[in-house]
Design a protein around this motif. Structure first.
Motif, mmCIF file in Angstrom:
data_model
loop_
_atom_site.group_PDB
_atom_site.id
_atom_site.type_symbol
_atom_site.label_atom_id
_atom_site.label_comp_id
_atom_site.label_asym_id
_atom_site.label_seq_id
_atom_site.Cartn_x
_atom_site.Cartn_y
_atom_site.Cartn_z
ATOM 1 N N UNK A 196 0.829 -0.870 -0.153
ATOM 2 C CA UNK A 196 -0.028 -0.022 0.085
ATOM 3 C C UNK A 196 0.846 1.237 -0.053
ATOM 4 N N UNK A 197 0.293 2.348 -0.541
ATOM 5 C CA UNK A 197 1.271 3.334 -0.735
ATOM 6 C C UNK A 197 0.597 4.466 0.389
ATOM 7 N N UNK A 198 1.489 5.120 1.151
ATOM 8 C CA UNK A 198 1.325 5.783 2.360
ATOM 9 C C UNK A 198 0.699 4.862 3.588
ATOM 10 N N UNK A 199 1.069 5.739 4.651
ATOM 11 C CA UNK A 199 0.902 5.244 5.966
ATOM 12 C C UNK A 199 -0.887 5.065 6.255
ATOM 13 N N UNK A 200 -1.336 4.198 7.067
ATOM 14 C CA UNK A 200 -2.589 4.089 7.482
ATOM 15 C C UNK A 200 -2.840 5.065 8.565
ATOM 16 N N UNK A 201 -3.655 5.888 8.515
ATOM 17 C CA UNK A 201 -3.777 7.184 9.403
ATOM 18 C C UNK A 201 -4.859 6.954 10.491
ATOM 19 N N UNK A 240 -12.681 -2.718 -7.195
ATOM 20 C CA UNK A 240 -13.512 -3.479 -6.293
ATOM 21 C C UNK A 240 -14.943 -2.897 -6.492
ATOM 22 N N UNK A 241 -14.965 -1.653 -6.910
ATOM 23 C CA UNK A 241 -16.419 -1.174 -7.142
ATOM 24 C C UNK A 241 -16.237 -0.037 -8.269
ATOM 25 N N UNK A 242 -17.398 0.418 -8.904
ATOM 26 C CA UNK A 242 -17.548 1.528 -9.500
ATOM 27 C C UNK A 242 -17.431 2.720 -8.941
ATOM 28 N N UNK A 243 -17.744 2.714 -7.467
ATOM 29 C CA UNK A 243 -17.751 3.751 -6.552
ATOM 30 C C UNK A 243 -16.271 3.861 -6.436
ATOM 31 N N UNK A 244 -16.148 5.327 -5.908
ATOM 32 C CA UNK A 244 -14.938 5.927 -5.169
ATOM 33 C C UNK A 244 -14.730 5.648 -3.883
ATOM 34 N N UNK A 245 -13.711 5.045 -3.494
ATOM 35 C CA UNK A 245 -13.453 5.047 -1.826
ATOM 36 C C UNK A 245 -11.876 5.381 -1.735
ATOM 37 N N UNK A 246 -11.805 5.944 -0.282
ATOM 38 C CA UNK A 246 -10.298 6.273 -0.135
ATOM 39 C C UNK A 246 -9.266 5.181 -0.129
ATOM 40 N N UNK A 247 -7.983 5.370 -0.530
ATOM 41 C CA UNK A 247 -7.107 4.625 -0.559
ATOM 42 C C UNK A 247 -7.027 3.814 0.790
ATOM 43 N N UNK A 248 -7.201 4.453 1.763
ATOM 44 C CA UNK A 248 -7.169 3.726 3.240
ATOM 45 C C UNK A 248 -8.331 2.784 3.363
ATOM 46 N N UNK A 249 -9.432 3.021 2.702
ATOM 47 C CA UNK A 249 -10.679 2.078 3.122
ATOM 48 C C UNK A 249 -10.297 0.963 2.151
#
Length: 149
Positions: free
Chosen positions: A8-13, A116-125
């Motif tokens: 994963x790119x970036x830390x999980x905040x 995973x979906x046509x919807x957009x989610x945050x890269x953390x979710x």
């Protein structure tokens, strides 16, 4: 045992997201030797040497999680993953990008892109959503009662 890297790119905040990640990483232990790695978040324009490309050997199967990728039901995804795993002589590497996406080099090296979906989610979710789906796919393959058909 199947070897899987989840990059994963970036830390999980968000703590609640990290709790979900930890939950599914633990649940996945009987199914695969899974390694979870957080890579530095650098904009696509500033990436000179891709940490993603560096993490992949020629034998590995690189799968980017991307909005333009293939979409499956959980059952179809389980069948697809089982076929791909059977023909993979290295690791299966799944990657969640950042808000900046992937470089052209990363897209070119990828064997597949999945959505995973046509919807957009945050890269953390997406990290939690994908780990849950990976757990679901393995449980479908093994016939455990997690997935109710």
């Amino acid at each position: 045992m199947l070897r899987v890297d989840f990059l994963v790119i970036g830390k999980t905040k968000e703590k609640w997201i990290q709790t979900g990640i930890d939950k599914y990483l633990k649940r996945l232990q009987p199914y695969a030797k899974l390694t979870y790695k957080e890579l530095a978040d650098i904009s696509v324009d500033k990436r000179k040497d891709s940490k993603i490309i560096q993490a992949v050997s020629p034998r590995d199967l690189l799968i980017l999680l991307d909005e333009k990728g293939l979409e499956f039901t959980s059952v179809d995804g389980a069948k697809w993953l089982e076929k791909k795993a059977h023909h993979c002589s290295g690791k299966i590497i799944f990657v969640v990008g950042s808000a900046y996406g992937f470089t052209e080099e990363e897209y070119s090296r990828a064997d597949f892109t999945l959505s995973l979906s046509k919807m957009t989610f945050t890269h953390e979710m997406i990290r939690v959503f994908f780990l849950e789906q990976l757990y679901r796919m393995f449980s479908i393959q093994k016939g455990t009662p997690y997935h109710h058909v």
